[in-house]
Design a protein around this motif. Sequence first.
Motif, mmCIF file in Angstrom:
data_model
loop_
_atom_site.group_PDB
_atom_site.id
_atom_site.type_symbol
_atom_site.label_atom_id
_atom_site.label_comp_id
_atom_site.label_asym_id
_atom_site.label_seq_id
_atom_site.Cartn_x
_atom_site.Cartn_y
_atom_site.Cartn_z
ATOM 1 N N ALA A 263 11.125 -29.919 35.434
ATOM 2 C CA ALA A 263 10.965 -29.039 34.278
ATOM 3 C C ALA A 263 9.878 -29.569 33.345
ATOM 4 C CB ALA A 263 12.288 -28.886 33.544
ATOM 5 N N ILE A 264 8.633 -29.286 33.719
ATOM 6 C CA ILE A 264 7.460 -29.656 32.929
ATOM 7 C C ILE A 264 6.626 -28.384 32.795
ATOM 8 C CG2 ILE A 264 5.352 -31.038 32.864
ATOM 9 C CD1 ILE A 264 6.877 -33.148 34.543
ATOM 10 N N CYS A 265 6.291 -28.027 31.562
ATOM 11 C CA CYS A 265 5.548 -26.787 31.327
ATOM 12 C C CYS A 265 4.237 -26.801 32.112
ATOM 13 C CB CYS A 265 5.281 -26.608 29.837
ATOM 14 S SG CYS A 265 4.425 -25.058 29.441
ATOM 15 N N ASP A 266 4.030 -25.768 32.894
ATOM 16 C CA ASP A 266 2.832 -25.683 33.712
ATOM 17 C C ASP A 266 1.583 -25.450 32.858
ATOM 18 O OD1 ASP A 266 2.107 -25.844 36.505
ATOM 19 O OD2 ASP A 266 1.436 -23.768 36.332
ATOM 20 N N LEU A 267 1.768 -25.016 31.639
ATOM 21 C CA LEU A 267 0.632 -24.736 30.760
ATOM 22 C C LEU A 267 0.260 -25.957 29.917
ATOM 23 C CD1 LEU A 267 -1.349 -22.599 29.676
ATOM 24 C CD2 LEU A 267 0.398 -21.998 27.993
ATOM 25 N N CYS A 268 1.203 -26.472 29.144
ATOM 26 C CA CYS A 268 0.878 -27.552 28.196
ATOM 27 C C CYS A 268 1.344 -28.934 28.662
ATOM 28 C CB CYS A 268 1.495 -27.256 26.836
ATOM 29 S SG CYS A 268 3.293 -27.355 26.782
ATOM 30 N N LEU A 269 2.015 -28.993 29.792
ATOM 31 C CA LEU A 269 2.535 -30.239 30.370
ATOM 32 C C LEU A 269 3.627 -30.877 29.515
ATOM 33 C CD1 LEU A 269 -0.775 -31.813 31.722
ATOM 34 C CD2 LEU A 269 0.817 -30.270 32.877
ATOM 35 N N ASN A 270 4.281 -30.084 28.666
ATOM 36 C CA ASN A 270 5.405 -30.572 27.884
ATOM 37 C C ASN A 270 6.564 -30.856 28.848
ATOM 38 O OD1 ASN A 270 7.278 -31.196 25.942
ATOM 39 N ND2 ASN A 270 7.537 -29.093 25.232
#
Length: 172
Positions: free
Chosen positions: A4-11
């Motif tokens: 679960a790592i944001c594909d856009l911002c890498l959060n």
Amino acid sequence: MKPAICDLCLNDFRSEMFHAASGGDLVRFADYSPLDAGCAGHPHGYEWFCAEHLASAQALASLNYADAMARLFRQFGPFPEYPALAHSDPALWVLQVGPNPTRVFCIIRQAMALSPRQAKMLMATAPFKVMQAWPQAFRTWQQALEQAGASVETRYPSSRSALVESTAPPRR
């Protein structure tokens, strides 16, 4: 399956997803291609997005993945690189000491094993982190602090919070 790592911002919201089933979700784009039965991995067109970018990604779910990502990058701009998480457990934070600082002082001293001087200095710098552990491990302290009138919060680590915490002034 990807973490679960944001594909856009890498959060990185793996901890929040694991402990509270929140922090973001998967979005299935138009070119989603499920894996064959018995295959391991992550299907194309099915990506994680943090809570901040989830609604925007869901609005573009009718597009193929590459087109949706191009639009999202145009909308939100470039993102800085974030360091990997050093610790993945959530943390209990005191945001405000509240109307009963004496009770909060006693709880903080006991929970953190601090000297009176250290506890006094820490309370003057609110907000501050009490402990980092599984939520069940600090639930007793959280309830005691809330009953004492302190404003508390459970913070889940993300790449962004690790960056902010690493630039915070050191505690004495």
